[in-house]
Design an enzyme around this catalytic site. Structure first.
Site, mmCIF file in Angstrom:
data_model
loop_
_atom_site.group_PDB
_atom_site.id
_atom_site.type_symbol
_atom_site.label_atom_id
_atom_site.label_comp_id
_atom_site.label_asym_id
_atom_site.label_seq_id
_atom_site.Cartn_x
_atom_site.Cartn_y
_atom_site.Cartn_z
ATOM 1 N N LYS A 1 0.852 -1.195 0.000
ATOM 2 C CA LYS A 1 0.000 0.000 0.000
ATOM 3 C C LYS A 1 0.882 1.237 0.000
ATOM 4 O O LYS A 1 2.098 1.151 0.203
ATOM 5 C CB LYS A 1 -0.941 -0.013 1.204
ATOM 6 C CG LYS A 1 -0.267 0.081 2.558
ATOM 7 C CD LYS A 1 -1.253 -0.274 3.660
ATOM 8 C CE LYS A 1 -0.557 -0.298 4.998
ATOM 9 N NZ LYS A 1 -0.934 0.790 5.880
ATOM 10 N N ARG B 1 -10.386 0.830 14.728
ATOM 11 C CA ARG B 1 -10.289 1.493 13.438
ATOM 12 C C ARG B 1 -11.360 0.872 12.544
ATOM 13 O O ARG B 1 -12.443 1.396 12.448
ATOM 14 C CB ARG B 1 -8.867 1.276 12.882
ATOM 15 C CG ARG B 1 -8.149 2.526 12.508
ATOM 16 C CD ARG B 1 -6.682 2.340 12.235
ATOM 17 N NE ARG B 1 -6.306 1.147 11.482
ATOM 18 C CZ ARG B 1 -5.095 0.947 10.949
ATOM 19 N NH1 ARG B 1 -4.162 1.871 11.087
ATOM 20 N NH2 ARG B 1 -4.807 -0.138 10.295
ATOM 21 N N TYR C 1 18.098 29.477 8.621
ATOM 22 C CA TYR C 1 16.980 30.318 9.070
ATOM 23 C C TYR C 1 16.826 30.236 10.586
ATOM 24 O O TYR C 1 16.917 29.168 11.188
ATOM 25 C CB TYR C 1 15.674 29.832 8.433
ATOM 26 C CG TYR C 1 15.549 30.140 6.958
ATOM 27 C CD1 TYR C 1 15.492 31.459 6.501
ATOM 28 C CD2 TYR C 1 15.465 29.111 6.028
ATOM 29 C CE1 TYR C 1 15.358 31.741 5.143
ATOM 30 C CE2 TYR C 1 15.324 29.384 4.666
ATOM 31 C CZ TYR C 1 15.282 30.705 4.236
ATOM 32 O OH TYR C 1 15.141 30.968 2.897
ATOM 33 N N MET D 1 14.013 24.617 2.472
ATOM 34 C CA MET D 1 13.230 23.947 1.424
ATOM 35 C C MET D 1 14.085 23.044 0.547
ATOM 36 O O MET D 1 13.704 21.920 0.222
ATOM 37 C CB MET D 1 12.508 24.991 0.556
ATOM 38 C CG MET D 1 11.642 24.366 -0.521
ATOM 39 S SD MET D 1 10.891 25.585 -1.615
ATOM 40 C CE MET D 1 9.573 26.214 -0.603
HETATM 41 C C1 LIG Z 1 -4.431 -4.221 7.776
HETATM 42 C C2 LIG Z 1 -2.949 -4.081 7.699
HETATM 43 N N1 LIG Z 1 -2.195 -5.186 7.601
HETATM 44 C C3 LIG Z 1 -0.839 -5.133 7.549
HETATM 45 C C4 LIG Z 1 -0.178 -3.918 7.587
HETATM 46 C C5 LIG Z 1 1.329 -3.902 7.555
HETATM 47 O O1 LIG Z 1 1.841 -3.331 8.735
HETATM 48 P P1 LIG Z 1 3.419 -3.261 8.984
HETATM 49 O O2 LIG Z 1 3.969 -2.317 7.946
HETATM 50 O O3 LIG Z 1 3.548 -2.686 10.350
HETATM 51 O O4 LIG Z 1 3.939 -4.628 8.831
HETATM 52 C C6 LIG Z 1 -0.934 -2.754 7.714
HETATM 53 C C7 LIG Z 1 -0.244 -1.461 7.796
HETATM 54 O O5 LIG Z 1 -0.600 -0.561 8.479
HETATM 55 C C8 LIG Z 1 -2.346 -2.826 7.758
HETATM 56 O O6 LIG Z 1 -3.097 -1.736 7.860
#
Ligand SMILES: Cc1ncc(COP(=O)(O)O)c(C=O)c1O
Length: 367
Positions: free
Chosen positions: A35, A130, A254, A302
């Site tokens: 992801k 969540r 800065y 920057m």
């Molecule tokens: C549902 C779910 N599974 C697995 C993962 C992988 O987590 P990690 O990168 O801590 O291994 C995540 C990441 O947040 C997640 O949201």
């Protein structure tokens, strides 16, 4: 000539880290979590190294399309499931497996017309609050899903809130075991921290590691990446484009946040917050110059940041500056977690935040 900043992805390290996961959980199949564009690495850049996984887990449908476009025919799991009913059409077309975490997603499935029944992962809320069904509601959700003609197979999943820390996994495991005891189906529980710290207790059909594949320690600073035998998969490096000789009392950057206590040399590196380097990195944040560990001084701006050259007397205009990752010159490593910590964040965030203006390359020797 372009600015000298470059983000390099290391396929050999990705392969090594995937193998590290396999060694920890030999019996489980592995979702490579890609992801957020493979934690900022770029899905297309990591694909070849991670195709040894059993599946890819992600949450953006466009990213799922990219994985299919790369030729992946195996499982792809949408970790948050679908966001609206018409997403189910893409799931049917691309054979995506998807999490189901709420009643509305079951309603959408029930109304979905498909020739191809779906594989779904029913998600339990094990305390993070969540996504997911409360433990007491799992059985009813499972029964409803299993009865749908649109559903081919129901698997079970949950996500740990504390696998990386002292609260641990016991309460979540107990809640999951209790809620799912009599439910059939494959299970997927463990993230990186659970894979490395609680492999036995969280053993299941599938594991879902993310950060460990990218060489980040899931429980830094308790354990660092070297402790877990992980290799950095991303190097953000640049060069010195200026050198200044300071007298005692001179200030840097800065806000004049840094004052030289004695005569010293500083280098000016071509990297700043517009490249994704955190502006709030304080004086003292580690950096490698010519493979030698030194520190950021003064405020990050920057496009530039200043580094202390006293530990690196040979440094000059053009010297290599590694902000995190591996020095191409010396092989020295600066773990991303050690940069993230003084910035009050985690390696995950730094990887994901490398800015679009930074060019990427993939190391071609696989190393
Ligand atoms: C549902 C779910 N599974 C697995 C993962 C992988 O987590 P990690 O990168 O801590 O291994 C995540 C990441 O947040 C997640 O949201």
């Amino acid at each position: 000539m372009p600015r000298p900043i470059l983000c390099t992805i290391h396929p050999g390290a990705l392969r090594h880290n995937l193998e590290r996961v396999r060694r920890a959980v030999r019996e489980s199949r592995v979702w490579a979590v890609v992801k957020a564009n493979a934690y900022g690495h770029g899905i297309e850049r990591v694909y070849d190294a991670l195709r040894g996984a059993d599946g890819f887990a992600l949450l953006d449908l466009a990213e799922a399309e990219r994985v299919r476009a790369l030729g992946w025919r195996g499982p792809i799991l949408l970790l948050e499931g679908v966001f609206e009913p018409r997403d189910l059409e893409l799931c049917s077309r691309l054979a995506l497996w998807h999490a189901v975490h709420c009643d509305e997603q079951i309603d959408w499935l029930a109304a979905h017309k498909t020739q191809q029944p779906h594989r779904v992962f029913l998600k339990m809320n094990s305390g993070m609050n969540r996504l997911g069904f409360a433990p007491a509601r799992m059985r009813a959700a499972w029964t409803r899903l299993a009865a749908l003609p649109q559903v081919e197979e129901v698997s079970l999943m949950m996500h740990f809130s504390d696998a990386d820390g002292p609260r641990g996994i016991d309460a979540a495991m107990a809640a999951f075991d209790e809620a799912t005891r009599e439910l059939p189906g494959e299970r997927s529980l463990a993230n990186s921290a659970a894979v490395l710290r609680h492999a036995e207790a969280t053993r299941a059909d599938w594991v879902r590691p993310g950060i460990v594949l990218y060489g980040g320690s899931p429980d830094h600073p308790e354990h660092d990446a070297a402790h877990w035998q992980l290799q950095p998969t991303m190097t953000l490096a640049t060069r010195l484009i200026g050198v200044q000789a300071l007298d005692a009392g001179d200030t840097v950057g800065y806000g004049s946040r840094f004052t030289a206590e004695a005569p010293m040399r500083i280098g000016v590196a071509a990297a700043g917050y517009a490249d994704g380097y955190p502006r709030h990195a304080p004086t003292g944040t580690p950096v490698l110059v010519n493979g030698v560990r030194t520190r950021v001084v003064g405020r990050v701006s920057m496009d530039m940041l200043a580094v202390d050259l006293d530990p690196v007397p040979g440094a000059a205009l053009g010297s290599e500056v590694v902000l995190w990752g591996r020095s191409a010159g010396t092989g020295a490593v600066l773990p991303i977690d050690e940069v993230a910590q003084p910035c009050g964040t985690i390696g995950y965030e730094l990887m994901c935040a490398v800015a679009p203006r930074v060019p990427f390359s993939v190391e071609d020797n696989g190393g």
